[in-house]
Structures are given as structure tokens and as C-alpha cells.
Design an enzyme around this catalytic site. Structure first.
Site, PDB file in Angstrom:
ATOM      1  N   HIS A 183       0.850  -1.191   0.000  1.00 17.68           N
ATOM      2  CA  HIS A 183       0.000   0.000   0.000  1.00 17.68           C
ATOM      3  C   HIS A 183       0.887   1.243   0.000  1.00 17.68           C
ATOM      4  CE1 HIS A 183       0.920   0.662   4.294  1.00 17.68           C
ATOM      5  NE2 HIS A 183       0.892  -0.655   4.375  1.00 17.68           N
ATOM      6  N   ASN A 233     -17.592 -30.750  28.128  1.00 19.24           N
ATOM      7  CA  ASN A 233     -18.025 -29.766  29.126  1.00 19.24           C
ATOM      8  C   ASN A 233     -16.910 -29.286  30.055  1.00 19.24           C
ATOM      9  OD1 ASN A 233     -17.773 -32.146  30.523  1.00 19.24           O
ATOM     10  ND2 ASN A 233     -19.762 -32.012  31.557  1.00 19.24           N
ATOM     11  N   ASN A 247     -22.051 -26.653  25.391  1.00 17.33           N
ATOM     12  CA  ASN A 247     -21.303 -26.926  26.617  1.00 17.33           C
ATOM     13  C   ASN A 247     -19.808 -26.647  26.477  1.00 17.33           C
ATOM     14  OD1 ASN A 247     -23.528 -27.712  28.149  1.00 17.33           O
ATOM     15  ND2 ASN A 247     -23.416 -29.831  27.427  1.00 17.33           N
TER      16      ASN A 247
END
Length: 254
Positions: free
Chosen positions: A63, A133, A179
Site C-alpha cells: 500500500h 463440558n 457446553n
């Protein structure tokens, strides 16, 4: 001109390690595909209770450099109006005054030099070896040891509310009953980490009782569903994670 920025992200695939090929295991299937893409091996990390693989990639962008502020930027409108009035007064004083000639220089806008920015990205892939879990403890341990902040963690998991193969990024928010995400939020102490949700479709019946839902998500993918994952997910998810990480880096620098 060139600049280099280094960044480390943690990409977690949630699932049931002992139930390969099931819908609830799609997060692990996806990180397996990323490891295969980068041709990096898995190894067990006992202190994290997880399997780990590390990949490296570089993203270069080009750029124009940001131009410096104009030297006349401090000149206000009031002083500009005064200068114009003075010019009119000078040129009209005296009957023999000659017509003024323009002395305004032609300004040629100079283009700023190109700048090449390179993002050196390290991607640590993680598959918890614990139950869904409590899988968040593996994630938090890895993040702490690697020094990776929560905003640079991407957790990939199944989503029953989306059609098979549909991808959706989420920056934060509730666990929506998942979970594994609940465990990650609890272990990390924050919900401010990215999630990449992978659609696994819905049960073909209207009954959404816990027993029916559990039977569906713990069921194995059908061959046609695996083909969809290969077509819609595996070839795209790595690029999407890199794109999001690159975008986040640009925003941080801005």
C-alpha cells in the site's frame, strides 16, 4: 519500505475425541483439515491435556505510505479571506495599474512510496482430550503458557441452527447452550474470544427434546454430508481464519 509484524493465534477444535466422525466432533475435523493443509504433525501435550500442531504462514500486503500533513494545514479560513481582500485592494489602487498576472505555482501532487507490510502468523492448533463440558481448561492452559490473549483465540464448534457446511464468525456473546463454549468462557474468564460456527444441520423431525438432540449431534456424518464439509468448509476455513486475523491486525494498527 517494508514492515514486519509477528502474531500468534490459538485455533481450537472442539469435539469428542473418543467419537470421531460425529457431528459434535466437527470442530476437531476442521482443525485436522487445517493441519493437513499446512502439512504439520500432531503431538500430545500432557500438561494441556490436548493434542497440538503448529503452523506458520506469511501474509504480505502492499500500500502507499501515509502522506505527511500539509504545511499549510494550519492556515485558517479567516486568514485566507484577508489575503484575498489585500490582493484586490493592491491591484485596484491607481488608474494606471496593470492587470495582475497569476503567480500561483502549479502544484504537482507527489505520490507517496509503496510500503510492503508482512504479517508473520503462527497458528497453534489445539484439540482438547477432555470431555466437551470441561474442554475449556485445556484452552485456558494453552493460552496462558503461550501468552495469547483471548481476542486472538478462535474456537471452532458445531452449530445445529445452521445448514450443513455454513460458516459463521462470532466475536463474543453467549454460548447458545453449547457446553464446550460454556466451558471456554468459564475457564478463560471472558466471553471475548472468536468462535467459528460450523453448520451441521438439524434433526429431520420437529422433536427437539434433549434425547433427540443428543442422538443427532452424537450421530455420524453421512457420506454426502462429509462431501459437503470437504467442499464448503475444509478448503475455506483456513483462509477465513487468516483473513479475520489479518483484518483484526489492521484494525489494531489503525
Amino acid at each position: 519500505m517494508a514492515t514486519t509484524v509477528r502474531k500468534h493465534i490459538l485455533v481450537v477444535g472442539l469435539g469428542n475425541y473418543t467419537h470421531p466422525g460425529t457431528r459434535h466432533n466437527v470442530g476437531m475435523m476442521v482443525v485436522d483439515s487445517i493441519a493437513q493443509r499446512f502439512n504439520v504433525p500432531w503431538s500430545e501435550k500432557s500438561s494441556w491435556k490436548a493434542e497440538v500442531a503448529t503452523a506458520h504462514t506469511s501474509i504480505a500486503t502492499r500500500h502507499r505510505a501515509t502522506p505527511p500533513p500539509s504545511p499549510n494545514a494550519h492556515v485558517g479560513k479567516k486568514s485566507l479571506r484577508s489575503s484575498a481582500a489585500d490582493t484586490v485592494s493592491d491591484t485596484t489602487a491607481g488608474a494606471a495599474a496593470e492587470a495582475p498576472t497569476s503567480t500561483t505555482p502549479v502544484v504537482v501532487k507527489k505520490k507517496e512510496p509503496w510500503v510492503t507490510s508482512t504479517l508473520e502468523l503462527t497458528i497453534t492448533l489445539l484439540k482438547p482430550l477432555q470431555l466437551m463440558n470441561i474442554s475449556g481448561t485445556s484452552v485456558s492452559k494453552a493460552a496462558k503458557d503461550l501468552g495469547i490473549p483471548a481476542q486472538d483465540i478462535v474456537v471452532i464448534h458445531d452449530d445445529m441452527e445452521r445448514d450443513i457446511g455454513k460458516l459463521s464468525f462470532k466475536s463474543e456473546g453467549s454460548a447458545n447452550g453449547h457446553n464446550g463454549i460454556k466451558s471456554c468462557v468459564k475457564a478463560l474468564g471472558t466471553a471475548h474470544f472468536r468462535r467459528l460456527r460450523i453448520g451441521i444441520g438439524r434433526p429431520p423431525i420437529s422433536d427437539r427434546s434433549p434425547k433427540v438432540v443428543a442422538g443427532y449431534v452424537l450421530g455420524r456424518f453421512k457420506p454426502l454430508e462429509v462431501e459437503k464439509l470437504e467442499e464448503l468448509v475444509y478448503d475455506k476455513v483456513g483462509d477465513e481464519i487468516i483473513r479475520v486475523s489479518t483484518t483484526a491486525e489492521k484494525k489494531t494498527k489503525a
